[in-house]
Structure formats: structure tokens, C-alpha cells
Design a protein around this motif. Structure first.
Motif, PDB file in Angstrom:
ATOM      1  N   ASP A  87       0.841  -1.195   0.000  1.00 21.54           N
ATOM      2  CA  ASP A  87       0.000   0.000   0.000  1.00 21.54           C
ATOM      3  C   ASP A  87       0.879   1.249   0.000  1.00 21.54           C
ATOM      4  N   ILE A  88       0.739   2.091  -1.025  1.00 27.80           N
ATOM      5  CA  ILE A  88       1.646   3.237  -1.160  1.00 27.80           C
ATOM      6  C   ILE A  88       1.392   4.281  -0.074  1.00 27.80           C
ATOM      7  N   PHE A  89       0.119   4.457   0.300  1.00 28.69           N
ATOM      8  CA  PHE A  89      -0.194   5.440   1.345  1.00 28.69           C
ATOM      9  C   PHE A  89       0.538   5.086   2.640  1.00 28.69           C
ATOM     10  N   GLY A  95       7.493   6.470   5.437  1.00 24.69           N
ATOM     11  CA  GLY A  95       8.609   7.200   4.840  1.00 24.69           C
ATOM     12  C   GLY A  95       8.809   8.549   5.513  1.00 24.69           C
ATOM     13  N   ALA A  96       7.687   9.189   5.905  1.00 19.40           N
ATOM     14  CA  ALA A  96       7.788  10.472   6.607  1.00 19.40           C
ATOM     15  C   ALA A  96       8.557  10.273   7.909  1.00 19.40           C
ATOM     16  N   TRP A 249      11.337   7.681   0.808  1.00 22.12           N
ATOM     17  CA  TRP A 249      10.711   8.359  -0.329  1.00 22.12           C
ATOM     18  C   TRP A 249      11.560   8.258  -1.588  1.00 22.12           C
ATOM     19  N   GLY A 250      12.875   8.455  -1.434  1.00 19.74           N
ATOM     20  CA  GLY A 250      13.764   8.395  -2.592  1.00 19.74           C
ATOM     21  C   GLY A 250      13.757   7.024  -3.247  1.00 19.74           C
ATOM     22  N   MET A 266       2.206   5.874  -9.492  1.00 19.95           N
ATOM     23  CA  MET A 266       3.073   5.436  -8.394  1.00 19.95           C
ATOM     24  C   MET A 266       4.057   6.516  -7.969  1.00 19.95           C
ATOM     25  N   MET A 267       4.409   7.367  -8.952  1.00 19.34           N
ATOM     26  CA  MET A 267       5.433   8.370  -8.725  1.00 19.34           C
ATOM     27  C   MET A 267       4.928   9.520  -7.861  1.00 19.34           C
ATOM     28  N   VAL A 268       3.617   9.782  -7.984  1.00 21.69           N
ATOM     29  CA  VAL A 268       3.091  11.023  -7.421  1.00 21.69           C
ATOM     30  C   VAL A 268       3.256  11.130  -5.891  1.00 21.69           C
ATOM     31  N   PRO A 269       2.799  10.127  -5.109  1.00 20.68           N
ATOM     32  CA  PRO A 269       2.869  10.341  -3.656  1.00 20.68           C
ATOM     33  C   PRO A 269       4.270  10.614  -3.102  1.00 20.68           C
ATOM     34  N   PRO A 270       5.284   9.785  -3.443  1.00 20.13           N
ATOM     35  CA  PRO A 270       6.599  10.113  -2.876  1.00 20.13           C
ATOM     36  C   PRO A 270       7.147  11.428  -3.403  1.00 20.13           C
TER      37      PRO A 270
END
Lengths: 298, 332
Positions: A87-89, A95-96, A249-250, A266-270
């Protein structure tokens, strides 16, 4: 500058009214600056999210679900899932935690060590000053990312190493800042008075001098956290930062790059997370600089 | 003037020596045996021992460093790569120009666009133009090159198919990487130019020049900008150094055969001679850039020129410099 600082934060805030008043003044001026204030708010929210990631995140960051990989955003996965069905969220949330803690700790370490070195150099002067500041000049002449690369090459890519690697190259800037502040303060009467009543050097430096040069250091540190986050993200992007499955994130962006043709979501959130965090830190740093600058005081 | 330049060049030597020593020490402190790494996992103990002697790893640390340094200075020989056994100097010669070109063009783009924007924003302080441009500069400053690179890649080569997604030999291939890498220096230049110009525009002598009836263009470009150029120069120098060190991410995205990617591969493979040679080489470039900027100062600022005109003696005039600094700092 020096005069304003002299009147600034003292060590016994309870008895003296001035320090309190000054903190309030800075706060008031910061609040008038909309962008900086909103940035501060976003950063606090990010930090809270990062701390509460265990509670908020709908899935564990490394849970793979082969049944639902590379899914576009939906109700179940609001940012979608990555190539392993993670899950990307949730990964952005964790990641934060990684980015913020690496950023803040790296800067904290650099600030304390650089501050102390600068304080010693400025306070004692002479040969001590020369040796310390020449060493700082040398550190400064190696581009920060390269120094980080060399350290990572030698000692591997653990979180601690990365914090150290990104922190060490910023030590000189804090050392210089503190040193120059001290040079402008150390001959003033209140320092002499402290010495006259028999206060030790260590106490004079930490209690009487350092609080007076907090303002520029605070500003520098805010920008420093932004730089540290960028450095770690860049290193992770090329595979020399934090290793999978840690959700950095990177490295998430680097994963997303492979799927840029067909799964660009997929790219947008990070990407947004990195850019937003760094933007907020820079805007806050700008706002703090203006708020703390005695020349702009009305 | 010549004397000033010679002194600054001589100053470079101890700096570079110490940088190389520092990096050498960091690499030496790394766990693991380079000889074993060079031969791979399956090597016999004897073979490793022979390799250690061949690479000079059985010598004490200082001797190893001096050997390395001697080779670098007298033969421009940085040793051979552990992996490919190709000369490090040869690889540097092959890969470095691309990075230099990429960073140079990015900085140039940043200066050519950032500086005029900064001047215009300062002249029209608090105008709509100023606000919009400075907001964009803030965003540009916070946008890491690799995020921008990916966004542009998605937009211009994947979706619109206007520009090629990789390579660095034709002009069309250069556009995306240079813009991606140049955005941050552009934003920083614009901000620096604006604040530096604002500082100068408030000065009394600018009012005097206006009062004399000079045209606004000459006031701004001929007088204000000339006095505001020093901090901008410093920023440009720092940016160039940062880009050379930081270009590796952009190079990775656009598959540019550059130095940064070489170095990243070297780090991944723990190819120590290559890492060492690469870092020292970049440090040298950065030091040279700083030197050029310092010399440029002397050309721009007559105060520095005057300071060194009649200076006698063979040592760097620290005392004079100290006096100069003291004279410039306000009384307590």
C-alpha cells in the motif's frame, strides 16, 4: 545585530521579562507570514502523522499482496499499490517517519558538534581557533554528497551511517556561524561580568553566549533539515541510501521510475511528499529569518 | 594582482593534501579486505596474500598513503579499478567531461535566467511580478532535481514524445537533464540576486546617482548590480560545486555516462581506488572553482585589488586581511 542579541534570550527566563517578550514577538511576526505559518502547520501535521504511522497506516509498510499489485488508487488503497502489492499510502506515512527522523537527527548531531567546535574556536581564539577552523575549511571543500558517498562506501548503508554521513558535511557551517556570533559577543560587558564573579568557561559558553546566537543557528538548522532530507532521498534513489524494504521516499521514487510508462500514478505520492516537506522547511526557514532579523523589526 | 593569484594557488595545495588524506583514511577504515574484494569470494588464502602484497596493502597506513600520493603527483596514476582493472585516471578522463558539461550548462542556464529575474524582482519589489516570481523560485528551490527530472520525463518524453528520454550527445538529449539540474541554481540565483540588489538599492550612493539624473537602466545595471555582484558570484561558485557532486541522480535518470554514475557504481562495488580517485578529483574541481571565484572577486572589487597591490613579504597577509575584516564589521 549584536545589540539586539545582547538583549535577547537570557538563561534565567523566570526573572527577566525581556526573553519572554522576544519569543512572543518572533512568534507574532512569524504568524503574520502566511506561507511560513502554513508551512509550520503542515510540518507539525507531517510529524504527527509520522509518529502515529502505526495507528493511521491501513497496512504494514512491507506487507505484500500478490493479488493486488500495481493497482491505481481506490477506496482500499487510496494512493494505489506498488509492484509488490504494498500500500503506497502506508509506505509514504512510514517514509515520513524515516525522512524526518534522519533529517532532524543528522542536523541535531551536526549542530551540537559544529556548535561546540565553533564555540571553542571563537572563545579561545589563537592556535585552537586556527586548527579547528582550518579543519572546517577542509571539510567544507568536499561536496557534501560526495563525502556522504565516501562514508557510505566505507561503512555501509545503515540508518545511523546515513545520519552521520549527511550530518558531518554541515558541521563546518554551524561551527562558522557560532564562531562569528561568539566573536561579536565575547567581549561584551555581560560576559566580563560573568567571568568576574568566577563563572567557569564552560558555563559562560553554554549559558551566557550560546543563547545569544540561537537565532541564526535556528534558521540554518531549518534549511539544514531540508538539505539532509534531499541528500538521503538522492542517495536512496540511486540505491546507496536506505535499503528495501525500508519505505524511503527516494527509493520509492526509484521503484516508480521503472513503471513510469504505464503506472505513472506510483510516482506522485513520494514525489509530492519530498517536494512538500522540503518546500515547507525552506519556507519556514525563510519566515524565521525574517521574523528573527532585528533589522526588519517594526 | 599576480601575487594574490599565486598565493591563492599555493593555498590550494595543503587543502587538497588534507582532503585526499581524509578520504584515504575513511576508506582505509572500511571493514573488509580490499584484496579479497578484488579477487572475489572464491579466492584462496595464498592468492589473497599475494594480491595484498601486489596492492601494497601489507604496508603501514602512512606508507600506503604516501605511495598513492606519489603515484598521483608524479605519474597522474590513481591506481587501477579493483573490478575491471582499468586505470582510474583513464576512467576519470572518459566520464568527467560529461558531468562537467552537464553541470556547467545547468549553472549557466541558472545564471542567465535567474540573475535577470532577480534584478527585475528587486527593482519592482512587492509587485505582482515579484510575488509570483519569488513564489516560483521558492518552489524551484525546494524541488529536488530528480523529482523534476521524473516529472519532465513523464511529460515531455513519455506523454508528449517531444524529447528523447536518455543520452547526452545531441542538443535535444541535453535539454531535459540540463533544465532539471539547472532549476535549483536558477531559483537560488534569482533569490540571491534579489536580496543582494535590495540591499544595494537602499544605499545612499544609489540615491545620489539617481539625483545626478542618470537613466534608471544605468543606475540599476551599471551601479547597483555592480555592487551587488559579489554574493551572487559566491552563490554561483557554491552551486557549481554542489552540482558536480550532486549530478549523479540526474545522470542516473537520463542514463548519461557521467562521473556521478561511475562513482555510484564504484561505491556499490566497493571499488575503493575508483571512489578515492573520484572524490579527490571532484574536490580538486571544487577547489579550483572557488579559486576562480576568489580571483573574480579581485577583478570585481577594487578594495581587494588595492589591498594586495603593494603588499610585500612572502607570507599571506593575514594581519591585513584581519584589519580589513575588522574594518568591515560594525563596532559593538
Amino acid at each position: 545585530m549584536a545589540k539586539a542579541q545582547k538583549a535577547g534570550v537570557g538563561h534565567d527566563a523566570g526573572k527577566v521579562k525581556r526573553p519572554h517578550a522576544r519569543g512572543g514577538e518572533t512568534w507574532r511576526r512569524l504568524r503574520k507570514n502566511n506561507i511560513a505559518f502554513i508551512s509550520l502547520f503542515i510540518l507539525i501535521a507531517l510529524a504527527v502523522f509520522a509518529l502515529l504511522a502505526d495507528v493511521i497506516a491501513p497496512y504494514p509498510y512491507s506487507e505484500q499482496d500478490p493479488a493486488s499489485f500495481l493497482q491505481t488508487p481506490s477506496a482500499a488503497h487510496i494512493f494505489g499499490t506498488d509492484q509488490y502489492g504494498r500500500d503506497i499510502f502506508s509506505r509514504v506515512l512510514y517514509g515520513a517517519r524515516i525522512s524526518l527522523s534522519v533529517g532532524f537527527i543528522a542536523v541535531g548531531v551536526a549542530l551540537v558538534s559544529g556548535g561546540l567546535l565553533g564555540a571553542i574556536a571563537g572563545f579561545y581564539g589563537g592556535r585552537v581557533d586556527n586548527v579547528i577552523m582550518r579543519c572546517m575549511d577542509i571539510l567544507l571543500s568536499i561536496p557534501s554528497v560526495l563525502l556522504a558517498l565516501a562514508i557510505v562506501a566505507a561503512f555501509g548503508t545503515s540508518v545511523i551511517n546515513l545520519m552521520f554521513a549527511t550530518g558531518i558535511s554541515t558541521v563546518p557551517s554551524y561551527a562558522r556561524l557560532v564562531r562569528s556570533s561568539i566573536l561579536s559577543i565575547k567581549d561584551q560587558e555581560f560576559v566580563e561580568a560573568a567571568r568576574a564573579v568566577g563563572t567557569s568557561d564552560a558555563v559562560i559558553i553554554t549559558k551566557h553566549i550560546l543563547p545569544n546566537c540561537l537565532a541564526p543557528i535556528l534558521v540554518q538548522a531549518t534549511f539544514g533539515v531540508a538539505t539532509a532530507i534531499l541528500t538521503v532521498a538522492g542517495l536512496s534513489f540511486v540505491g546507496l541510501g536506505l535499503q528495501p524494504p525500508i519505505p524511503e521516499w527516494g527509493s520509492m521514487l526509484s521503484d516508480a521510475r521503472i513503471y513510469i510508462r504505464d503506472y505513472a500514478y506510483m510516482m506522485v505520492p513520494p514525489a509530492v511528499a519530498i517536494a512538500l516537506t522540503v518546500f515547507c522547511l525552506n519556507a519556514l526557514g525563510d519566515g524565521l529569518r525574517d521574523a528573527l532579523d532585528p533589522k526588519l523589526r517594526d | 594582482m599576480i601575487r594574490y593569484i599565486i598565493r591563492r594557488v599555493l593555498f590550494l595545495i595543503p587543502t587538497l593534501l588534507l582532503v585526499s588524506f581524509l578520504v584515504f583514511a575513511i576508506i582505509q577504515a572500511a571493514p573488509g579486505d580490499p584484496a579479497q574484494l578484488a579477487l572475489g569470494e572464491g579466492a584462496t588464502a595464498e592468492a589473497v596474500e599475494t594480491k595484498r602484497q601486489e596492492l601494497g596493502l601489507d604496508q603501514p597506513f602512512l606508507i600506503q598513503y604516501l605511495n598513492w600520493l606519489g603515484n598521483v603527483i608524479f605519474r597522474f596514476d590513481f591506481g587501477n579499478s579493483y573490478r575491471s582493472n582499468i586505470s582510474v585516471a583513464y576512467q576519470i578522463q572518459n566520464y568527467f567531461p560529461n558531468t562537467l558539461k552537464l553541470s556547467g550548462m545547468a549553472v549557466l542556464l541558472g545564471v542567465l535566467i535567474g540573475v535577470p529575474i532577480g534584478i527585475a524582482a528587486a527593482v519592482k519589489q512587492y509587485s505582482v511580478f515579484d510575488n509570483i516570481v519569488m513564489s516560483f523560485a521558492m518552489i524551484g528551490m525546494s524541488m529536488p532535481a530528480f523529482v523534476l527530472a521524473l516529472v519532465m520525463l513523464l511529460l515531455f518524453s513519455v506523454t508528449l514524445r517531444w524529447l528523447p528520454p536518455s543520452g547526452f550527445s545531441t542538443f535535444r538529449q541535453m535539454i531535459l537533464p540540463v533544465v532539471a539540474l539547472g532549476m535549483q541554481p536558477m531559483a537560488i540565483c534569482a533569490r540571491m540576486t534579489r536580496s543582494s540588489m535590495l540591499e544595494v538599492i537602499r544605499q545612499d550612493y544609489i540615491r545620489t546617482i539617481r539625483a545626478k539624473g542618470q537613466t534608471e537602466l544605468r543606475v540599476i545595471v551599471g551601479h547597483a548590480f555592480k555592487n551587488a555582484v559579489m554574493p551572487i558570484l559566491t552563490t554561483v561558485g557554491l552551486q557549481f560545486g554542489a552540482l558536480i557532486g550532486g549530478a549523479f541522480v540526474t545522470e542516473t535518470i537520463f542514463l548519461i555516462p557521467g562521473f556521478g554514475r561511475l562513482l555510484v557504481t564504484a561505491v556499490t562495488n566497493r571499488d575503493y581506488p575508483l571512489v578515492l580517485g573520484g572524490v579527490v578529483c571532484v574536490a580538486m574541481t571544487v577547489a579550483l572553482t572557488n579559486l576562480l571565484i576568489d580571483i573574480a572577486y579581485a577583478f570585481v572589487d577594487p578594495r581587494i585589488r588595492a589591498e594586495f597591490k603593494g603588499a610585500g613579504g612572502g607570507v599571506f597577509p593575514w594581519q591585513k586581511l584581519k584589519k580589513l575584516v575588522l574594518a568591515m564589521t560594525p563596532e559593538k
